[in-house]
Design an enzyme around this catalytic site. Sequence first.
Site, PDB file in Angstrom:
ATOM      1  N   LYS A   1      16.144  -9.965  -1.700  1.00  0.00           N
ATOM      2  CA  LYS A   1      15.960  -8.748  -0.908  1.00  0.00           C
ATOM      3  C   LYS A   1      15.619  -9.185   0.508  1.00  0.00           C
ATOM      4  CE  LYS A   1      13.700  -4.240  -1.123  1.00  0.00           C
ATOM      5  NZ  LYS A   1      13.673  -4.054   0.286  1.00  0.00           N
TER       6      LYS A   1
ATOM      7  N   CYS B   1      -5.156 -11.891  33.952  1.00  0.00           N
ATOM      8  CA  CYS B   1      -5.789 -12.679  34.994  1.00  0.00           C
ATOM      9  C   CYS B   1      -4.785 -12.730  36.148  1.00  0.00           C
ATOM     10  CB  CYS B   1      -6.074 -14.091  34.479  1.00  0.00           C
ATOM     11  SG  CYS B   1      -6.458 -15.251  35.791  1.00  0.00           S
TER      12      CYS B   1
ATOM     13  N   GLU C   1      22.704  -6.005   5.039  1.00  0.00           N
ATOM     14  CA  GLU C   1      21.431  -6.038   5.735  1.00  0.00           C
ATOM     15  C   GLU C   1      21.584  -6.800   7.050  1.00  0.00           C
ATOM     16  OE1 GLU C   1      19.239  -4.352   4.165  1.00  0.00           O
ATOM     17  OE2 GLU C   1      17.244  -4.961   4.860  1.00  0.00           O
TER      18      GLU C   1
ATOM     19  N   SER D   1      17.458   4.986  -1.185  1.00  0.00           N
ATOM     20  CA  SER D   1      16.449   3.920  -1.279  1.00  0.00           C
ATOM     21  C   SER D   1      16.628   3.221  -2.618  1.00  0.00           C
ATOM     22  CB  SER D   1      15.036   4.477  -1.323  1.00  0.00           C
ATOM     23  OG  SER D   1      14.833   5.393  -0.345  1.00  0.00           O
TER      24      SER D   1
ATOM     25  N   ASP E   1       0.847  -1.202   0.000  1.00  0.00           N
ATOM     26  CA  ASP E   1       0.000   0.000   0.000  1.00  0.00           C
ATOM     27  C   ASP E   1       0.873   1.239   0.000  1.00  0.00           C
ATOM     28  OD1 ASP E   1      -2.342  -1.311  -0.058  1.00  0.00           O
ATOM     29  OD2 ASP E   1      -2.665  -1.299   2.122  1.00  0.00           O
TER      30      ASP E   1
ATOM     31  N   GLU F   1      19.670 -10.633  -6.681  1.00  0.00           N
ATOM     32  CA  GLU F   1      19.907 -11.110  -5.303  1.00  0.00           C
ATOM     33  C   GLU F   1      18.597 -11.139  -4.537  1.00  0.00           C
ATOM     34  OE1 GLU F   1      22.449  -8.180  -3.548  1.00  0.00           O
ATOM     35  OE2 GLU F   1      23.846  -8.340  -5.204  1.00  0.00           O
TER      36      GLU F   1
ATOM     37  N   CYS G   1     -11.673 -14.280  33.427  1.00  0.00           N
ATOM     38  CA  CYS G   1     -10.693 -15.163  32.803  1.00  0.00           C
ATOM     39  C   CYS G   1     -11.428 -16.338  32.158  1.00  0.00           C
ATOM     40  CB  CYS G   1      -9.706 -15.670  33.849  1.00  0.00           C
ATOM     41  SG  CYS G   1      -8.621 -16.953  33.207  1.00  0.00           S
TER      42      CYS G   1
ATOM     43  N   CYS H   1      -4.705 -19.937  38.606  1.00  0.00           N
ATOM     44  CA  CYS H   1      -5.481 -20.187  37.384  1.00  0.00           C
ATOM     45  C   CYS H   1      -4.838 -21.359  36.642  1.00  0.00           C
ATOM     46  CB  CYS H   1      -5.465 -18.935  36.512  1.00  0.00           C
ATOM     47  SG  CYS H   1      -6.092 -19.212  34.850  1.00  0.00           S
TER      48      CYS H   1
ATOM     49  N   TYR I   1      26.223  -6.873   1.025  1.00  0.00           N
ATOM     50  CA  TYR I   1      25.894  -6.806  -0.399  1.00  0.00           C
ATOM     51  C   TYR I   1      26.606  -5.695  -1.163  1.00  0.00           C
ATOM     52  CZ  TYR I   1      22.168  -3.716   1.444  1.00  0.00           C
ATOM     53  OH  TYR I   1      21.468  -2.754   2.094  1.00  0.00           O
TER      54      TYR I   1
ATOM     55  N   ARG J   1      20.896   3.688   8.408  1.00  0.00           N
ATOM     56  CA  ARG J   1      20.638   4.539   7.250  1.00  0.00           C
ATOM     57  C   ARG J   1      20.270   5.957   7.676  1.00  0.00           C
ATOM     58  NH1 ARG J   1      16.633   3.280   2.258  1.00  0.00           N
ATOM     59  NH2 ARG J   1      14.962   3.947   3.614  1.00  0.00           N
TER      60      ARG J   1
ATOM     61  N   LYS K   1      20.574  -5.634  -9.924  1.00  0.00           N
ATOM     62  CA  LYS K   1      21.595  -4.594 -10.020  1.00  0.00           C
ATOM     63  C   LYS K   1      22.358  -4.721 -11.335  1.00  0.00           C
ATOM     64  CE  LYS K   1      22.191  -4.809  -5.040  1.00  0.00           C
ATOM     65  NZ  LYS K   1      22.974  -5.280  -3.917  1.00  0.00           N
TER      66      LYS K   1
ATOM     67  N   CYS L   1     -10.304 -19.622  34.432  1.00  0.00           N
ATOM     68  CA  CYS L   1     -10.642 -19.817  35.844  1.00  0.00           C
ATOM     69  C   CYS L   1     -11.801 -18.935  36.314  1.00  0.00           C
ATOM     70  CB  CYS L   1      -9.422 -19.573  36.725  1.00  0.00           C
ATOM     71  SG  CYS L   1      -8.953 -17.844  36.822  1.00  0.00           S
TER      72      CYS L   1
ATOM     73  N   ASP M   1       3.940   1.595  -1.167  1.00  0.00           N
ATOM     74  CA  ASP M   1       4.537   1.804  -2.493  1.00  0.00           C
ATOM     75  C   ASP M   1       3.511   2.308  -3.496  1.00  0.00           C
ATOM     76  OD1 ASP M   1       6.932   0.944  -1.472  1.00  0.00           O
ATOM     77  OD2 ASP M   1       6.728  -1.114  -2.199  1.00  0.00           O
TER      78      ASP M   1
HETATM   79  S1  IVH Z   1      21.207  -2.833  -2.465  1.00  0.00           S
HETATM   80  C1  IVH Z   1      21.409   1.713  -3.319  1.00  0.00           C
HETATM   81  N1  IVH Z   1      20.773  -5.377  -1.999  1.00  0.00           N
HETATM   82  O1  IVH Z   1      16.402  -3.030   0.792  1.00  0.00           O
HETATM   83  C2  IVH Z   1      21.230   0.248  -3.251  1.00  0.00           C
HETATM   84  N2  IVH Z   1      19.564  -3.786  -0.741  1.00  0.00           N
HETATM   85  O2  IVH Z   1      14.205  -1.172   0.103  1.00  0.00           O
HETATM   86  C3  IVH Z   1      21.519  -0.266  -1.924  1.00  0.00           C
HETATM   87  N3  IVH Z   1      18.071  -4.739   0.937  1.00  0.00           N
HETATM   88  O3  IVH Z   1      17.910  -0.060   1.875  1.00  0.00           O
HETATM   89  C4  IVH Z   1      20.729  -1.421  -1.573  1.00  0.00           C
HETATM   90  N4  IVH Z   1      18.537  -6.860   0.528  1.00  0.00           N
HETATM   91  O4  IVH Z   1      18.315  -2.213   3.247  1.00  0.00           O
HETATM   92  C5  IVH Z   1      20.442  -4.117  -1.681  1.00  0.00           C
HETATM   93  N5  IVH Z   1      20.505  -7.663  -1.679  1.00  0.00           N
HETATM   94  C6  IVH Z   1      20.199  -6.409  -1.356  1.00  0.00           C
HETATM   95  C7  IVH Z   1      19.268  -6.105  -0.334  1.00  0.00           C
HETATM   96  C8  IVH Z   1      18.968  -4.766  -0.058  1.00  0.00           C
HETATM   97  C9  IVH Z   1      17.839  -6.018   1.271  1.00  0.00           C
HETATM   98  C10 IVH Z   1      17.426  -3.569   1.577  1.00  0.00           C
HETATM   99  C11 IVH Z   1      18.347  -2.431   1.858  1.00  0.00           C
HETATM  100  C12 IVH Z   1      17.750  -1.236   1.180  1.00  0.00           C
HETATM  101  C13 IVH Z   1      16.320  -1.662   1.089  1.00  0.00           C
HETATM  102  C14 IVH Z   1      15.568  -0.897   0.038  1.00  0.00           C
END
Ligand code: IVH
Length: 665
Positions: A116, A424, A174, A83, A36, A114, A406, A429, A226, A137, A288, A409, A38
């Site tokens: 997340k 309780c 992370e 972000s 929601d 990768e 309760c 009990c 990462y 952060r 990436k 009891c 996003d």
């Molecule tokens: S790369 C600028 N790789 O997701 C790019 N982030 O929603 C840096 N996260 O702030 C982030 N797994 O805390 C990257 N394999 C991964 C990740 C990852 C989890 C988190 C990270 C970031 C957030 C964004």
Amino acid sequence: MTKKEAQKKIQDLRSELADANDKYYRLGHSPMSDEDFDRKVKELSALEATHPEYAAAESPTVAVGSDLSEGFRKVEHKYPMLSIQNTYSEEELEDWNRQVTEKIDPAELEYVVELKIDGVAMSLVYEDRKLACAVTRGDGTVGDEVTRNVRNIESIPHRLPASFPAGRVEVRGEIYMTRQNFKTFNEYALLTYGKEQQNPRNTAAGSLKLKDPKESALRKLDFYAYAILVDKQEGTHWENLEALEKAGFPVNDKRAKVRTVAGIMEVCAGWLEIRDGLPYNIDGAVVKVNDLRHQAILGRTSKSPKWVIAYKYKTEAVETVLESVTYQVGRTGAVTPVAHLKPILLGGTIVKRATLHNFDEINRLGLKLKDHVIVEKGGEIIPKVVSVVESKRPKDAADIEPPANCPVCGSDLSRVEEEVALRCDNLQCPAQVTRSILHFVARPAMNIEHIGPALVESLLKDGLIKSVADLYFLKQEQLETLERMAEKSAANVIESIRESKIRGLDRLIQGFGIRFIGKTSSTMLARHFKTLDALRAATQEELLAIHEIGDRMAESIFKFFRNPLTDALIARLAEAGVSMEYQAAEGSDELAGKTFVLTGTLPTWSREEAKEIIEKAGGKTTDSVSKKTSFLLAGEAAGSKLEKANKLGVPVLSEEDLKKMLGLA
Ligand code: IVH
């Protein structure tokens, strides 16, 4: 939409998102799902694009949310912690891929996909290959310094190997909590704080912000690296991941190189299949651009780099009907509502029940009986009711009244101020008695191996026991009268009860299940007072004088020992011959013949404490490492002794390892 309407909508969305951001980062829970959130950011973004006159620098579409808290040193990020753009669909990935290929030749382009990990972003700064600083952060530009807590995370190396350049190296990754550790911690949290945490991510975030690193060390956190950030970026992201792995950082092994959106989708679909079986929560995949030169060409917006995108999995949500609400009574008497649902398939399992946390949650949701509800299995293990479909509310939907008594009891329930739970207060009990007996016999307490939930239930049902003390007066013949209890198993039960008499004061205190007193505090109390009588006689001031004991704990201990039921319990236990003295492995020989050397700062024990514990268990401590040293007990900032131990092949233990060896953890 008129201009005026658009302006109003923009304002509303901004304040709603700002509120959600604030709650998420500062308070650790969010009033809306990630999805929601996003979606609303996208809606706002579209409105801002058509009405640029209402753009604002602090809009959540351009600014990173903030996790900054009071009381932490602020550290400026050398490279901003941005972000990442989010998508939930293949089309959006296609759009992104198009933007990337406008600048990068598709023949040269490669993506790394990768997992997340659903945790907390962390920046680790190494100076001359030593961990110097760990920073959250924050608002993306400035973060909170949490180095002391991060040093307790075992998977984070305190040193980098010589293959890394001297000077400044930043590693990002992370911090997360596995589902298992979350579950264990939550059991502990329920016992000691009377309250459960919402999910692993919020627990991890909260743990990092604890003021006491000892408290923080109790919550097992993990880390996946990462990224490496240095001034001169060379090579590829993939190579960086390999270098991190070589340096001893945990790097997730689920990673793939692909060249097309179809390739990305295939990898993501595969991971969605294995998602539920992973030991930690993920909320999608991160894609990436592999070549670091390509990343530099693509650049960034104010909020996020253009070379990375997250493909998020939708939280599975289903609609069903709330059939009834029942109440559960915990060991400490907390009464919590449970939603009983019309059974429905969710995330591969049939869901019949969902947590409602507490009565305030029912009010917040505006929930009534027979309502259609949306149930989600998000980061939490147990599904939860997230909203009510008000348009489908039947005419006969009834209010849910908080129980006055309760459910087990029948005693009146009380509501303690500043606590949301109904409680309780009847210590007799049956619900509390069952749970407190299970707590007493559990492994961290008296460790009575052959007694489990089913046996406790039948012993109580048949009136053979009323409290834990009665266990010590059970006769084998009595046990044999129980259903499914053969002679041999009855003998085993009696034997394991008998063996538990000598567990000692620390485990006995733990077994009492005094509110707010967990394993570590029990050991501290036992070590300090040596006998149960001395502990019973302690005033609140005397209790407070112990470093680990805070106000709430001191009050709770004091009250526990002023309760006549406690007196009766202790008298019976004494009659049974249960040891009430601290014998911390005195005379025990678990470490007999072993020589220890100590180095560095340990997370919870002082040097003196560690020495005492080793010696009580029959071990010896010396000052220098040699071939004869059995173990090096190493903490933070361990120096030459650690190097020497590594060179001589002397095994290195952490405090945690030693606690495990001694059955303290
Ligand atoms: S790369 C600028 N790789 O997701 C790019 N982030 O929603 C840096 N996260 O702030 C982030 N797994 O805390 C990257 N394999 C991964 C990740 C990852 C989890 C988190 C990270 C970031 C957030 C964004």
